[in-house]
Write a protein that holds these residues in place. Sequence first.
Motif, PDB file in Angstrom:
ATOM      1  N   ASP A   1       0.858  -1.184   0.000  1.00 50.11           N
ATOM      2  CA  ASP A   1       0.000   0.000   0.000  1.00 50.11           C
ATOM      3  C   ASP A   1       0.894   1.234   0.000  1.00 50.11           C
ATOM      4  N   ALA A   2       0.864   2.001  -1.082  1.00 53.46           N
ATOM      5  CA  ALA A   2       1.725   3.182  -1.200  1.00 53.46           C
ATOM      6  C   ALA A   2       1.010   4.460  -0.763  1.00 53.46           C
ATOM      7  N   TYR A   3      -0.131   4.330  -0.109  1.00 48.75           N
ATOM      8  CA  TYR A   3      -0.838   5.512   0.392  1.00 48.75           C
ATOM      9  C   TYR A   3      -0.103   6.109   1.585  1.00 48.75           C
ATOM     10  N   ALA A   4      -0.055   7.427   1.635  1.00 45.23           N
ATOM     11  CA  ALA A   4       0.407   8.177   2.801  1.00 45.23           C
ATOM     12  C   ALA A   4      -0.309   9.527   2.771  1.00 45.23           C
ATOM     13  N   SER A   5      -0.642  10.058   3.916  1.00 45.47           N
ATOM     14  CA  SER A   5      -1.362  11.339   3.950  1.00 45.47           C
ATOM     15  C   SER A   5      -0.470  12.495   3.494  1.00 45.47           C
ATOM     16  N   CYS A   6       0.844  12.363   3.707  1.00 43.05           N
ATOM     17  CA  CYS A   6       1.800  13.367   3.245  1.00 43.05           C
ATOM     18  C   CYS A   6       2.735  12.721   2.227  1.00 43.05           C
ATOM     19  N   THR A   7       3.049  13.430   1.170  1.00 44.67           N
ATOM     20  CA  THR A   7       3.891  12.890   0.107  1.00 44.67           C
ATOM     21  C   THR A   7       5.329  12.708   0.585  1.00 44.67           C
ATOM     22  N   ALA A   8       5.865  11.525   0.265  1.00 44.38           N
ATOM     23  CA  ALA A   8       7.268  11.215   0.568  1.00 44.38           C
ATOM     24  C   ALA A   8       7.871  10.579  -0.675  1.00 44.38           C
ATOM     25  N   PHE A   9       8.912  11.197  -1.201  1.00 43.04           N
ATOM     26  CA  PHE A   9       9.546  10.726  -2.429  1.00 43.04           C
ATOM     27  C   PHE A   9      10.694   9.767  -2.115  1.00 43.04           C
ATOM     28  N   THR A  10      11.043   8.963  -3.100  1.00 46.38           N
ATOM     29  CA  THR A  10      12.157   8.019  -3.031  1.00 46.38           C
ATOM     30  C   THR A  10      12.092   7.192  -1.746  1.00 46.38           C
ATOM     31  N   GLU A  11      10.922   6.671  -1.465  1.00 41.89           N
ATOM     32  CA  GLU A  11      10.686   5.841  -0.295  1.00 41.89           C
ATOM     33  C   GLU A  11      10.908   4.371  -0.636  1.00 41.89           C
ATOM     34  N   LEU A  12      11.423   3.619   0.309  1.00 40.08           N
ATOM     35  CA  LEU A  12      11.531   2.175   0.149  1.00 40.08           C
ATOM     36  C   LEU A  12      10.114   1.612   0.268  1.00 40.08           C
ATOM     37  N   LEU A  13       9.574   1.119  -0.853  1.00 38.05           N
ATOM     38  CA  LEU A  13       8.219   0.579  -0.857  1.00 38.05           C
ATOM     39  C   LEU A  13       8.197  -0.905  -0.507  1.00 38.05           C
ATOM     40  N   TYR A  14       9.245  -1.623  -0.919  1.00 42.64           N
ATOM     41  CA  TYR A  14       9.266  -3.052  -0.612  1.00 42.64           C
ATOM     42  C   TYR A  14      10.674  -3.613  -0.734  1.00 42.64           C
ATOM     43  N   LYS A  15      11.008  -4.457   0.249  1.00 45.31           N
ATOM     44  CA  LYS A  15      12.241  -5.240   0.216  1.00 45.31           C
ATOM     45  C   LYS A  15      11.893  -6.595   0.815  1.00 45.31           C
ATOM     46  N   PRO A  16      12.025  -7.679   0.034  1.00 42.53           N
ATOM     47  CA  PRO A  16      11.676  -8.992   0.566  1.00 42.53           C
ATOM     48  C   PRO A  16      12.716  -9.486   1.557  1.00 42.53           C
ATOM     49  N   ASP A  17      12.334 -10.517   2.311  1.00 45.26           N
ATOM     50  CA  ASP A  17      13.310 -11.228   3.126  1.00 45.26           C
ATOM     51  C   ASP A  17      14.365 -11.781   2.180  1.00 45.26           C
ATOM     52  N   THR A  18      15.515 -12.124   2.716  1.00 45.26           N
ATOM     53  CA  THR A  18      16.599 -12.653   1.889  1.00 45.26           C
ATOM     54  C   THR A  18      16.144 -13.910   1.154  1.00 45.26           C
ATOM     55  N   LEU A  19      16.414 -13.933  -0.148  1.00 43.18           N
ATOM     56  CA  LEU A  19      16.078 -15.062  -1.008  1.00 43.18           C
ATOM     57  C   LEU A  19      17.315 -15.935  -1.173  1.00 43.18           C
ATOM     58  N   ALA A  20      17.122 -17.132  -1.667  1.00 44.27           N
ATOM     59  CA  ALA A  20      18.267 -17.986  -1.990  1.00 44.27           C
ATOM     60  C   ALA A  20      19.093 -17.280  -3.061  1.00 44.27           C
ATOM     61  N   SER A  21      20.395 -17.342  -2.946  1.00 44.45           N
ATOM     62  CA  SER A  21      21.268 -16.718  -3.932  1.00 44.45           C
ATOM     63  C   SER A  21      20.999 -17.327  -5.305  1.00 44.45           C
ATOM     64  N   GLY A  22      20.832 -16.459  -6.303  1.00 49.31           N
ATOM     65  CA  GLY A  22      20.570 -16.957  -7.655  1.00 49.31           C
ATOM     66  C   GLY A  22      19.746 -15.977  -8.460  1.00 49.31           C
ATOM     67  N   THR A  23      19.149 -16.479  -9.524  1.00 49.58           N
ATOM     68  CA  THR A  23      18.363 -15.654 -10.435  1.00 49.58           C
ATOM     69  C   THR A  23      16.896 -15.710 -10.035  1.00 49.58           C
ATOM     70  N   HIS A  24      16.279 -14.530  -9.955  1.00 47.25           N
ATOM     71  CA  HIS A  24      14.866 -14.411  -9.560  1.00 47.25           C
ATOM     72  C   HIS A  24      14.160 -13.448 -10.510  1.00 47.25           C
ATOM     73  N   THR A  25      12.874 -13.666 -10.703  1.00 47.02           N
ATOM     74  CA  THR A  25      12.059 -12.775 -11.518  1.00 47.02           C
ATOM     75  C   THR A  25      11.032 -12.096 -10.623  1.00 47.02           C
ATOM     76  N   VAL A  26      10.913 -10.786 -10.779  1.00 47.11           N
ATOM     77  CA  VAL A  26       9.997  -9.984  -9.970  1.00 47.11           C
ATOM     78  C   VAL A  26       8.992  -9.307 -10.897  1.00 47.11           C
ATOM     79  N   LYS A  27       7.757  -9.287 -10.467  1.00 50.65           N
ATOM     80  CA  LYS A  27       6.711  -8.568 -11.199  1.00 50.65           C
ATOM     81  C   LYS A  27       5.930  -7.745 -10.188  1.00 50.65           C
TER      82      LYS A  27
END
Length: 185
Positions: free
Chosen positions: A134-160
Motif C-alpha cells: 500500500d503506497a498511500y500516505a497522507s503526506c507525500t514522501a519521495f524516493t521511499e523504500l516501498l518493498y524489500k523482501p526477506d533474503t532469497l536464496a542466492s541466484g536468479t529471480h524474476t519480480v513482477k
Amino acid sequence: MIGTVKLNTTPSNSELSLSGNTIRVKLSNPMANIITYAATNKDISLTAPVTPSTSVTLNVGTYQEDNNALVYTGTWKSRTSNDYDNNALKLGTATNSAVEFTFNGTSFEWYGTKANNRGIATVYIDGKEVKSVDAYASCTAFTELLYKPDTLASGTHTVKIVVSGSKNQLSSNIQIDLDKIVINS
C-alpha cells in the motif's frame, strides 16, 4: 490454440457448413432478423501468446526507472521532478499495468513515492504472489523504500510488480510508481 482459424460468413439466412470452417458466424438483431452485411472470408493465424521477456539480468547495483531490463506492460507515464531519484520515475496508472525484471542476487529494493493518490501494488517473486504494498500516505514522501523482501536464496529471480486496481480507502487514486530498483548481493 495455435494454428489457422478459417472464418467464413454469409449474408443470407442459410446454414454455414462446419466442413472446412473452424468458426461459423451469423449476425442477427434481437428480433432474430438477419443483418445485411458484406460477406467476408478470412484465415486468421493464431500464435502462442507473447509475454514480455526480461532478457537482461540485473546484477548488484542501482537501476533507474528507464533501464531497458525493466519491462513495462500496460499504462505507464514518465514523470520528471527534482524530487525523484535521478529526476525521473515511471507512474503506472491503470489496473494490471506491470513492471517485470530478472535479477541475480539475494534481494532487491523497490523505491517509489508514497502519497495520498497512490494505490496498492501486488508483488510477485518467481511467479508467486508475496506481498500487497500500500503506497498511500497522507503526506507525500519521495524516493521511499516501498518493498524489500526477506533474503532469497542466492541466484536468479524474476519480480513482477502489478498495479492491483485497489487502494486504501483514504487514497484518491490507484496509481503506483517506480523510481529505482536496487539489487543486493
